[in-house]
Design an enzyme around this catalytic site. Structure first.
Site, PDB file in Angstrom:
ATOM      1  N   ASN A 148       0.797  -1.227   0.000  1.00 31.43           N
ATOM      2  CA  ASN A 148       0.000   0.000   0.000  1.00 31.43           C
ATOM      3  C   ASN A 148       0.828   1.276   0.000  1.00 31.43           C
ATOM      4  O   ASN A 148       0.351   2.328  -0.443  1.00 31.43           O
ATOM      5  CB  ASN A 148      -0.949   0.009   1.201  1.00 31.43           C
ATOM      6  CG  ASN A 148      -0.252  -0.282   2.516  1.00 31.43           C
ATOM      7  OD1 ASN A 148       0.203  -1.403   2.742  1.00 31.43           O
ATOM      8  ND2 ASN A 148      -0.155   0.711   3.388  1.00 31.43           N
ATOM      9  N   CYS A 322       6.319  12.963  12.345  1.00 31.73           N
ATOM     10  CA  CYS A 322       7.125  13.699  13.320  1.00 31.73           C
ATOM     11  C   CYS A 322       6.427  13.746  14.671  1.00 31.73           C
ATOM     12  O   CYS A 322       5.220  13.978  14.750  1.00 31.73           O
ATOM     13  CB  CYS A 322       7.390  15.116  12.823  1.00 31.73           C
ATOM     14  SG  CYS A 322       8.481  15.177  11.403  1.00 31.73           S
TER      15      CYS A 322
END
Length: 376
Positions: A148, A322
């Protein structure tokens, strides 16, 4: 500024003809397929037709199709169904979707022996490594058809031969492949194969599980015995009709649409290569889906690129997230051994039926502006 949707691997829009096919089953044709009157019989006929449409797309028999609520349910049904006693051996690839890897972890915690098959640097499941990890006691091998994130098409048929040689069943999560490339369950050697509606222009909340004739599993849901006793619960008729129509649509032009989308991908790759940036296309050199580009830019952070993409009205995905000063790289990039400087700046672009070559050119132009603004 017109929005540019390049996140079709996350979800596709419901196609207009799919929505039109579904509408009567939200309104006039509201019957329960289990009811023996005209309303129920009309609903049952619609479910039967959708089963035929879904089976035809993957070259299966209608009786081998079980409708489910989503790909995650299909994957969980197969994995947990093979280990009711929480014993035996399971082999999965290192780059499976979380809906395979999470059940594998749960099975491992409960006593099942689990092996993870490594991939090569270009993201292909390594057949040589698969041969080492498929054991005489293996009950199930699970390898996805198309990854994917990278779009890499895996050597499923070769691995299925190894599984069958030791008496194991072969499960293929084909969520990202069905409707984008030709899928043939017999050619793949699949005993079980997962289909996700919202990856091929049907709505979210419906999926299918192919179970090869002669194969069986304990039912994942118990109740009224719908779906031949394999998946209880009143059928979601409208969504099932939508999945069937989406499969019929793909059946009409999958090869033509694949070729068209490959041209769009070639244009995007050429455009990004001309930006003069240090970049790496993950999965390059391996067979890939026609609609997917997983690309890493050295010196950038994916979160920064995506923040600017929001401003530029671009929809896309990332290969790294992040958390304050820390960056978490996807398990797929880690399995491929991608250098961190490219992994941290990786984004996923995926396009579809409504995407044009003009969209591709506009995407490259906007990404060029973004990279200039945030570049080191």
């Amino acid at each position: 500024m017109r929005p540019l949707y390049f996140d079709h691997n996350a979800t596709t829009p419901v196609a207009p003809r799919v929505l039109a096919a579904m509408r009567p089953y939200f309104e006039a044709h509201f019957g329960n397929p289990g009811s023996a009157h005209i309303w129920g019989l009309r609903a049952k006929k619609a479910v039967d037709e959708a089963r035929e449409q879904t089976a035809a797309l993957i070259k299966a028999r209608p009786e081998e199709i079980v409708f489910t609520g989503c790909a995650t349910e299909s994957n969980n049904t197969v994995l947990f169904g093979h280990f009711p006693d929480r014993a035996g051996h399971l082999a999965v690839s290192a780059v499976e979707h979380p809906s395979v890897l999470a059940p594998a972890r749960a099975l491992a915690a409960s006593g099942v022996e689990v092996s993870h098959i490594p991939v090569t640097p270009n993201g292909l499941v390594d057949p040589a490594e698969a041969a080492r990890r498929i054991l005489p006691q293996t009950r199930l091998v699970s390898v996805m058809l198309a990854q994917n994130e990278t779009g890499v098409i895996q050597p499923v048929a070769e691995i299925a031969e190894m599984a069958h040689a030791v008496g194991a069943a072969m499960h293929v999560d084909a969520s990202q492949a069905v409707g984008k490339i030709v899928v043939d369950v017999a050619g793949l050697g699949a005993d079980f194969l997962t289909v996700a509606g919202h990856k091929l222009y049907a709505p979210k909340g419906v999926g299918a599980l192919f179970m090869r004739r002669g194969m069986d599993l304990p039912p994942y849901l118990l109740g009224g015995g719908q779906e031949g006793g394999r998946r209880s619960g009143t059928e979601n008729v409208a969504l099932i009709v939508g999945l069937g129509e989406a499969c019929a649509m793909a059946m009409e032009d999958v090869a033509v649409e694949e070729a068209r989308q490959r041209k769009i991908g070639a244009a995007i790759e050429a455009g990004l290569s001309g930006l003069g940036l240090a970049m790496r296309i993950h999965g390059q050199g391996a067979p890939r889906l026609p609609n997917t580009l997983f690309v890493g830019f050295s010196g950038f952070r994916a979160a920064d690129i995506l923040s600017e993409c929001v401003i530029e009205e671009i929809g896309c995905g990332a290969g790294a997230a992040c958390h304050g000063a820390d960056t978490t790289v996807s398990h797929v990039l880690t399995a491929m051994g991608v250098p961190r400087e490219f992994a941290e700046g990786t984004i996923r672009l995926s396009w579809g039926r409504s995407t044009t070559l003009d969209d591709a050119a506009e995407l490259v132009a906007r990404l060029k502006n973004i990279m200039r603004r945030i570049g080191p």
